[in-house]
Design a protein around this motif. Structure first.
Motif, PDB file in Angstrom:
ATOM      1  N   ALA A   1      48.137 -24.475  13.576  1.00 49.04           N
ATOM      2  CA  ALA A   1      47.244 -24.666  12.432  1.00 49.04           C
ATOM      3  C   ALA A   1      46.098 -23.668  12.411  1.00 49.04           C
ATOM      4  N   SER A   2      45.776 -23.070  13.548  1.00 47.12           N
ATOM      5  CA  SER A   2      44.559 -22.261  13.594  1.00 47.12           C
ATOM      6  C   SER A   2      44.739 -20.819  14.066  1.00 47.12           C
ATOM      7  N   SER A   3      45.879 -20.462  14.583  1.00 47.01           N
ATOM      8  CA  SER A   3      46.034 -19.124  15.153  1.00 47.01           C
ATOM      9  C   SER A   3      46.507 -18.106  14.121  1.00 47.01           C
ATOM     10  N   PRO A   4      45.790 -17.004  13.978  1.00 50.06           N
ATOM     11  CA  PRO A   4      46.234 -15.947  13.074  1.00 50.06           C
ATOM     12  C   PRO A   4      47.557 -15.309  13.534  1.00 50.06           C
TER      13      PRO A   4
ATOM     14  N   VAL B   1      50.277 -16.660  14.228  1.00 49.45           N
ATOM     15  CA  VAL B   1      51.454 -17.306  13.644  1.00 49.45           C
ATOM     16  C   VAL B   1      51.238 -17.670  12.168  1.00 49.45           C
ATOM     17  N   SER B   2      50.237 -17.095  11.556  1.00 48.77           N
ATOM     18  CA  SER B   2      49.910 -17.463  10.171  1.00 48.77           C
ATOM     19  C   SER B   2      51.022 -17.116   9.185  1.00 48.77           C
ATOM     20  N   ASP B   3      51.842 -16.136   9.503  1.00 51.00           N
ATOM     21  CA  ASP B   3      52.937 -15.745   8.614  1.00 51.00           C
ATOM     22  C   ASP B   3      54.290 -16.315   9.041  1.00 51.00           C
ATOM     23  N   VAL B   4      54.316 -17.110  10.089  1.00 52.69           N
ATOM     24  CA  VAL B   4      55.569 -17.667  10.598  1.00 52.69           C
ATOM     25  C   VAL B   4      55.862 -18.974   9.868  1.00 52.69           C
ATOM     26  N   THR B   5      57.078 -19.084   9.319  1.00 49.58           N
ATOM     27  CA  THR B   5      57.489 -20.312   8.657  1.00 49.58           C
ATOM     28  C   THR B   5      58.915 -20.651   9.068  1.00 49.58           C
ATOM     29  N   GLY B   6      59.249 -21.924   8.983  1.00 51.29           N
ATOM     30  CA  GLY B   6      60.617 -22.359   9.218  1.00 51.29           C
ATOM     31  C   GLY B   6      61.065 -22.316  10.663  1.00 51.29           C
ATOM     32  N   GLU B   7      60.160 -22.204  11.576  1.00 50.25           N
ATOM     33  CA  GLU B   7      60.518 -22.158  12.996  1.00 50.25           C
ATOM     34  C   GLU B   7      60.135 -23.466  13.681  1.00 50.25           C
TER      35      GLU B   7
END
Length: 67
Positions: free
Chosen positions: A23-26, A28-34
Motif C-alpha cells: 500500500a505504501s511502497s513506490p 511496487v506502485s505499478d505492479v498489479t495482478g500479482e
C-alpha cells in the motif's frame, strides 16, 4: 496451545507487513495482478487461475450477498 500458536502464527505487525508494503511502497506502485508473500511476488495457486472456479465463486458470492 499458546506454544503451538506462537510457533505457527505471526504477530499482527508481521502479518500486516506485506499489506503495508504494497500500500505504501513506490517500488511496487505499478505492479498489479500479482500475488505476494513476505513482500515478494509469489506464484498463485492453480485454483486461483481457474476461470470456471472463479465463475462459480462469483455466482455463489452474489447469491449469498443478495447482489
Amino acid at each position: 496451545v499458546r506454544m503451538a500458536y506462537s510457533l505457527t502464527m505471526d504477530s499482527e505487525e508481521k502479518g500486516a507487513e506485506t499489506t503495508v508494503y504494497l500500500a505504501s511502497s513506490p517500488e511496487v506502485s505499478d505492479v498489479t495482478g500479482e500475488y505476494f508473500i513476505k513482500k515478494k511476488v509469489a506464484p498463485s495457486s492453480p485454483e486461483s487461475l481457474d476461470e470456471e472456479v472463479g465463475e462459480k465463486l462469483w455466482e455463489w458470492a452474489t447469491k449469498e450477498t443478495g447482489l
